[in-house]
Design a protein around this motif. Structure first.
Motif, PDB file in Angstrom:
ATOM      1  N   ALA A 196       0.828  -1.209   0.000  1.00 27.40           N
ATOM      2  CA  ALA A 196       0.000   0.000   0.000  1.00 27.40           C
ATOM      3  C   ALA A 196       0.861   1.257   0.000  1.00 27.40           C
ATOM      4  N   TRP A 197       0.304   2.322  -0.580  1.00 24.15           N
ATOM      5  CA  TRP A 197       0.918   3.643  -0.586  1.00 24.15           C
ATOM      6  C   TRP A 197      -0.132   4.628  -0.112  1.00 24.15           C
ATOM      7  N   PHE A 198       0.319   5.584   0.718  1.00 19.68           N
ATOM      8  CA  PHE A 198      -0.614   6.479   1.392  1.00 19.68           C
ATOM      9  C   PHE A 198      -0.400   7.929   0.997  1.00 19.68           C
ATOM     10  N   GLY A 199      -1.478   8.614   0.795  1.00 17.50           N
ATOM     11  CA  GLY A 199      -1.536  10.037   0.486  1.00 17.50           C
ATOM     12  C   GLY A 199      -3.017  10.388   0.457  1.00 17.50           C
ATOM     13  N   ARG A 200      -3.341  11.463  -0.226  1.00 17.28           N
ATOM     14  CA  ARG A 200      -4.758  11.807  -0.359  1.00 17.28           C
ATOM     15  C   ARG A 200      -5.508  10.684  -1.075  1.00 17.28           C
TER      16      ARG A 200
END
Length: 145
Positions: free
Chosen positions: A60-64
């Protein structure tokens, strides 16, 4: 461990590449998007503790916009998990549908791709086990032609 050479990953047989994510449209409405964000860790715990359900690996990658790349053994197992009344997904999906009725604070999406044996390629250089390498459990050197 970092693999400093050109490597590849192979997964025997067909598999599914599943992309799933959410987009926080209204960051200040935490009460709207946080319950959605909290649902995925529960599902992943369930899936990793029960490998017979079909999940091979997830990153997983997180941001808006949050994106998760998942590898599944089969589309049938992915669909069975999504539709099962005994699993974490269906209650989370129903809660999202109910909570999102009339508001746009958070959006969700997914895409599924059936990959047939031998119909994919990949390359990893200066990388730890990642992606399909993690799903298959190993990298192997790419032979120079």
């Amino acid at each position: 461990m970092i693999y400093p050479h050109r490597m590849k990953a192979e997964l025997e047989g067909d598999f599914v590449l599943f992309l799933i994510g959410m987009r926080i449209n209204k960051p200040l409405q935490v009460h709207r998007w946080l319950p959605v964000a909290r649902a995925m860790p529960r599902m992943l715990t369930e899936l990793y503790t029960q490998p017979e359900l079909g999940l091979l690996h997830a990153d997983a990658w997180f941001g808006r916009t949050i994106i998760m790349v998942q590898y599944w053994r089969s589309l049938e197992q992915l669909h069975a998990y999504a539709r099962s009344k005994e699993r974490q997904h269906l209650p989370a999906w129903r809660a999202f549908q109910q909570a999102s009725d009339g508001n746009t604070a958070v959006g969700i999406w997914h895409e599924s791709y059936q990959i047939t044996a031998g119909s994919h390629s990949n390359v990893y250089v200066n990388m730890p086990l990642f992606g399909l390498g993690k799903a298959s459990g190993d990298f192997m050197p790419v032979k120079n032609k």
